[in-house]
Design a protein around this motif. Structure first.
Motif, PDB file in Angstrom:
ATOM      1  N   ALA A   1      45.398  52.845  51.025  1.00 48.98           N
ATOM      2  CA  ALA A   1      45.967  52.571  49.698  1.00 48.98           C
ATOM      3  C   ALA A   1      46.329  51.095  49.549  1.00 48.98           C
ATOM      4  CB  ALA A   1      47.207  53.447  49.478  1.00 48.98           C
ATOM      5  N   ASP A   2      46.934  50.521  50.586  1.00 47.96           N
ATOM      6  CA  ASP A   2      47.304  49.097  50.525  1.00 47.96           C
ATOM      7  C   ASP A   2      46.070  48.204  50.461  1.00 47.96           C
ATOM      8  OD1 ASP A   2      49.957  49.729  50.565  1.00 47.96           O
ATOM      9  OD2 ASP A   2      50.249  49.334  52.702  1.00 47.96           O
ATOM     10  N   LYS A   3      45.022  48.579  51.198  1.00 47.90           N
ATOM     11  CA  LYS A   3      43.796  47.769  51.172  1.00 47.90           C
ATOM     12  C   LYS A   3      43.130  47.845  49.798  1.00 47.90           C
ATOM     13  CE  LYS A   3      42.475  45.594  53.969  1.00 47.90           C
ATOM     14  NZ  LYS A   3      41.620  45.723  55.115  1.00 47.90           N
ATOM     15  N   LEU A   4      43.152  49.032  49.184  1.00 46.83           N
ATOM     16  CA  LEU A   4      42.591  49.166  47.833  1.00 46.83           C
ATOM     17  C   LEU A   4      43.373  48.318  46.832  1.00 46.83           C
ATOM     18  CD1 LEU A   4      41.748  52.986  47.627  1.00 46.83           C
ATOM     19  CD2 LEU A   4      40.182  51.069  47.939  1.00 46.83           C
ATOM     20  N   GLU A   5      44.682  48.241  47.011  1.00 51.05           N
ATOM     21  CA  GLU A   5      45.504  47.399  46.126  1.00 51.05           C
ATOM     22  C   GLU A   5      45.117  45.930  46.277  1.00 51.05           C
ATOM     23  OE1 GLU A   5      49.656  47.860  46.783  1.00 51.05           O
ATOM     24  OE2 GLU A   5      50.237  46.548  45.139  1.00 51.05           O
ATOM     25  N   LEU A   6      44.878  45.515  47.520  1.00 56.00           N
ATOM     26  CA  LEU A   6      44.460  44.128  47.764  1.00 56.00           C
ATOM     27  C   LEU A   6      43.107  43.847  47.118  1.00 56.00           C
ATOM     28  CD1 LEU A   6      44.705  41.384  49.219  1.00 56.00           C
ATOM     29  CD2 LEU A   6      43.639  42.471  51.220  1.00 56.00           C
ATOM     30  N   ARG A   7      42.146  44.752  47.314  1.00 60.36           N
ATOM     31  CA  ARG A   7      40.812  44.578  46.722  1.00 60.36           C
ATOM     32  C   ARG A   7      40.902  44.533  45.193  1.00 60.36           C
ATOM     33  NH1 ARG A   7      39.808  42.728  50.566  1.00 60.36           N
ATOM     34  NH2 ARG A   7      39.029  43.637  52.474  1.00 60.36           N
ATOM     35  N   SER A   8      41.740  45.376  44.632  1.00 56.18           N
ATOM     36  CA  SER A   8      41.892  45.417  43.180  1.00 56.18           C
ATOM     37  C   SER A   8      42.430  44.091  42.658  1.00 56.18           C
ATOM     38  CB  SER A   8      42.836  46.562  42.792  1.00 56.18           C
ATOM     39  OG  SER A   8      42.999  46.615  41.406  1.00 56.18           O
ATOM     40  N   THR A   9      43.419  43.544  43.356  1.00 53.01           N
ATOM     41  CA  THR A   9      43.994  42.253  42.956  1.00 53.01           C
ATOM     42  C   THR A   9      42.948  41.142  43.020  1.00 53.01           C
ATOM     43  OG1 THR A   9      46.172  42.927  43.776  1.00 53.01           O
ATOM     44  CG2 THR A   9      45.799  40.573  43.472  1.00 53.01           C
ATOM     45  N   GLU A  10      42.155  41.157  44.093  1.00 53.88           N
ATOM     46  CA  GLU A  10      41.119  40.130  44.250  1.00 53.88           C
ATOM     47  C   GLU A  10      40.074  40.231  43.140  1.00 53.88           C
ATOM     48  OE1 GLU A  10      41.159  39.578  49.128  1.00 53.88           O
ATOM     49  OE2 GLU A  10      39.707  40.911  48.187  1.00 53.88           O
ATOM     50  N   GLU A  11      39.666  41.466  42.822  1.00 51.37           N
ATOM     51  CA  GLU A  11      38.629  41.643  41.801  1.00 51.37           C
ATOM     52  C   GLU A  11      39.154  41.268  40.415  1.00 51.37           C
ATOM     53  OE1 GLU A  11      36.430  45.166  42.300  1.00 51.37           O
ATOM     54  OE2 GLU A  11      35.233  44.879  40.485  1.00 51.37           O
ATOM     55  N   ARG A  12      40.408  41.597  40.149  1.00 50.48           N
ATOM     56  CA  ARG A  12      40.994  41.232  38.865  1.00 50.48           C
ATOM     57  C   ARG A  12      41.055  39.703  38.719  1.00 50.48           C
ATOM     58  NH1 ARG A  12      44.495  43.982  35.352  1.00 50.48           N
ATOM     59  NH2 ARG A  12      45.549  42.580  33.926  1.00 50.48           N
ATOM     60  N   THR A  13      41.435  39.033  39.797  1.00 48.32           N
ATOM     61  CA  THR A  13      41.494  37.571  39.768  1.00 48.32           C
ATOM     62  C   THR A  13      40.114  36.974  39.522  1.00 48.32           C
ATOM     63  OG1 THR A  13      43.371  37.578  41.298  1.00 48.32           O
ATOM     64  CG2 THR A  13      42.140  35.526  41.095  1.00 48.32           C
ATOM     65  N   ALA A  14      39.101  37.523  40.208  1.00 44.16           N
ATOM     66  CA  ALA A  14      37.731  37.013  40.047  1.00 44.16           C
ATOM     67  C   ALA A  14      37.249  37.195  38.617  1.00 44.16           C
ATOM     68  CB  ALA A  14      36.802  37.742  41.021  1.00 44.16           C
ATOM     69  N   LYS A  15      37.513  38.360  38.041  1.00 41.73           N
ATOM     70  CA  LYS A  15      37.050  38.611  36.671  1.00 41.73           C
ATOM     71  C   LYS A  15      37.824  37.771  35.649  1.00 41.73           C
ATOM     72  CE  LYS A  15      34.872  43.165  36.859  1.00 41.73           C
ATOM     73  NZ  LYS A  15      34.395  43.140  38.225  1.00 41.73           N
ATOM     74  N   ALA A  16      39.111  37.569  35.884  1.00 39.58           N
ATOM     75  CA  ALA A  16      39.893  36.724  34.979  1.00 39.58           C
ATOM     76  C   ALA A  16      39.376  35.285  35.018  1.00 39.58           C
ATOM     77  CB  ALA A  16      41.369  36.765  35.370  1.00 39.58           C
ATOM     78  N   LEU A  17      39.008  34.827  36.207  1.00 36.73           N
ATOM     79  CA  LEU A  17      38.447  33.482  36.363  1.00 36.73           C
ATOM     80  C   LEU A  17      37.141  33.367  35.567  1.00 36.73           C
ATOM     81  CD1 LEU A  17      38.119  31.664  39.793  1.00 36.73           C
ATOM     82  CD2 LEU A  17      36.354  31.520  38.063  1.00 36.73           C
ATOM     83  N   VAL A  18      36.301  34.384  35.673  1.00 37.93           N
ATOM     84  CA  VAL A  18      35.012  34.372  34.972  1.00 37.93           C
ATOM     85  C   VAL A  18      35.224  34.341  33.459  1.00 37.93           C
ATOM     86  CG1 VAL A  18      32.976  35.769  34.435  1.00 37.93           C
ATOM     87  CG2 VAL A  18      33.694  35.460  36.814  1.00 37.93           C
ATOM     88  N   ILE A  19      36.161  35.137  32.970  1.00 35.54           N
ATOM     89  CA  ILE A  19      36.416  35.173  31.517  1.00 35.54           C
ATOM     90  C   ILE A  19      36.870  33.795  31.017  1.00 35.54           C
ATOM     91  CG2 ILE A  19      37.925  36.135  29.739  1.00 35.54           C
ATOM     92  CD1 ILE A  19      37.925  38.757  31.345  1.00 35.54           C
ATOM     93  N   ASP A  20      37.781  33.160  31.752  1.00 34.02           N
ATOM     94  CA  ASP A  20      38.242  31.822  31.351  1.00 34.02           C
ATOM     95  C   ASP A  20      37.087  30.823  31.357  1.00 34.02           C
ATOM     96  OD1 ASP A  20      40.759  32.742  30.991  1.00 34.02           O
ATOM     97  OD2 ASP A  20      41.637  31.825  32.777  1.00 34.02           O
ATOM     98  N   ALA A  21      36.223  30.944  32.372  1.00 33.35           N
ATOM     99  CA  ALA A  21      35.079  30.026  32.463  1.00 33.35           C
ATOM    100  C   ALA A  21      34.141  30.214  31.273  1.00 33.35           C
ATOM    101  CB  ALA A  21      34.329  30.273  33.773  1.00 33.35           C
ATOM    102  N   LEU A  22      33.849  31.456  30.929  1.00 29.74           N
ATOM    103  CA  LEU A  22      32.920  31.735  29.832  1.00 29.74           C
ATOM    104  C   LEU A  22      33.467  31.248  28.487  1.00 29.74           C
ATOM    105  CD1 LEU A  22      31.805  35.283  30.966  1.00 29.74           C
ATOM    106  CD2 LEU A  22      30.335  33.273  30.787  1.00 29.74           C
ATOM    107  N   LEU A  23      34.749  31.448  28.271  1.00 27.96           N
ATOM    108  CA  LEU A  23      35.332  31.008  27.000  1.00 27.96           C
ATOM    109  C   LEU A  23      35.328  29.481  26.898  1.00 27.96           C
ATOM    110  CD1 LEU A  23      38.291  33.549  26.688  1.00 27.96           C
ATOM    111  CD2 LEU A  23      36.106  33.566  25.476  1.00 27.96           C
ATOM    112  N   GLY A  24      35.513  28.820  28.045  1.00 26.09           N
ATOM    113  CA  GLY A  24      35.436  27.360  28.064  1.00 26.09           C
ATOM    114  C   GLY A  24      34.027  26.880  27.764  1.00 26.09           C
ATOM    115  N   ILE A  25      33.039  27.550  28.361  1.00 26.97           N
ATOM    116  CA  ILE A  25      31.631  27.192  28.116  1.00 26.97           C
ATOM    117  C   ILE A  25      31.283  27.426  26.648  1.00 26.97           C
ATOM    118  CG2 ILE A  25      29.244  27.851  28.627  1.00 26.97           C
ATOM    119  CD1 ILE A  25      30.270  28.583  31.487  1.00 26.97           C
ATOM    120  N   GLN A  26      31.729  28.551  26.114  1.00 30.96           N
ATOM    121  CA  GLN A  26      31.426  28.875  24.720  1.00 30.96           C
ATOM    122  C   GLN A  26      32.066  27.870  23.760  1.00 30.96           C
ATOM    123  OE1 GLN A  26      32.900  32.680  23.292  1.00 30.96           O
ATOM    124  NE2 GLN A  26      31.014  32.997  22.121  1.00 30.96           N
TER     125      GLN A  26
END
Length: 252
Positions: free
Chosen positions: A202-227
């Motif tokens: 359960a703790d490892k899944l929480e860590l993976r979830s946090t990492e994936e959320r951070t990665a996707k948030a980074l991508v969204i910010d990058a795309l909006l900047g490019i747009q």
């Protein structure tokens, strides 16, 4: 492959084996079908009652991320985003058509830009996908934490049942010791299930979830900047906020 999770499980099993062998015990003494059925079976049905079959089985599918995952590298995503920003600044968003992009989420977002969607639409679509992914992981965490709660409780129930059966047959003193040992095995199995399997996953899944959320948030910010047509260097500096202090060159 998450070596830490695998080493943790194998190492925990070996430590238990070593502790038993070091005291001159036999691993066979710790194997008994009745306590196993009570703890594993009981924890399973209790968790099924809480979450239903679909979420229960889905949690084990999600648990694969505790063992196998693609390492999140914000530096790689930033570098790829900057290259896309440079290409878009030179040739426009339509020039990104056919561009090779490694990150699947970034690739999907670039296609939204090429299709001409408004920034709010791009943000909404990608944020929804990000939130749904996090939600799936969250249910996986909840199921394994429920197993961690049920394991020791079922172990205690198994021990109490064993003690009742033992005390109902006090006429045979020789059977008391073995019966007590079997009764305590249920508590042992419950503790192992909760603390060496369910809670770490359960703790490892929480860590993976946090990492994936951070990665996707980074991508969204990058795309909006490019747009928005921002300078690639400005986008890069903004995205570096996702890096730890050392990665931003603020700490040695």
């Amino acid at each position: 492959m998450d070596i830490g999770t695998i080493l943790g499980l194998l190492g925990g099993g070996y430590i238990i084996y070593w502790a038993i062998a070091a005291d001159g015990g036999s691993i066979g003494l710790f194997l008994n079908a009745h306590p196993i059925v009570i703890v594993i079976g009981g924890s399973t049905v209790v968790t099924l009652m809480k979450f239903g079959v679909k979420r229960f089985l889905g949690a084990f599918k999600t648990a694969i991320h505790a063992f196998v995952f693609k390492k999140f590298s914000p530096e790689d995503i930033i570098n790829e985003a900057v290259k896309i920003a440079e290409a878009a600044r030179k040739g426009g968003l339509l020039s990104l058509e056919g561009m090779e992009i490694q990150n699947p989420f970034l690739k999907k977002g670039v296609q939204l830009l090429i299709d001409g969607h408004e920034p709010d639409v791009v943000r909404k679509i990608l944020s929804k996908e990000m939130n749904l992914t996090v939600e799936r992981h969250l249910w996986g965490q909840k199921v394994f934490r429920a197993i961690a709660e049920a394991g020791p409780a079922m172990g205690m129930i198994g021990t109490l049942m064993g003690l009742v059966l033992m005390m109902s047959n006090m006429s045979d003193p020789k059977s008391i010791g073995p019966a007590m040992a079997i009764a305590l095995l249920a508590t042992f199995y419950g503790a192992v299930l909760a603390n060496m399997i369910a809670i770490p996953i359960a703790d490892k899944l929480e860590l993976r979830s946090t990492e994936e959320r951070t990665a996707k948030a980074l991508v969204i910010d990058a795309l909006l900047g490019i747009q928005a047509g921002q300078n690639p260097r400005v986008i890069e500096e903004a995205l570096k906020n996702y890096l730890p202090s050392k990665g931003r060159g603020e700490e040695k």
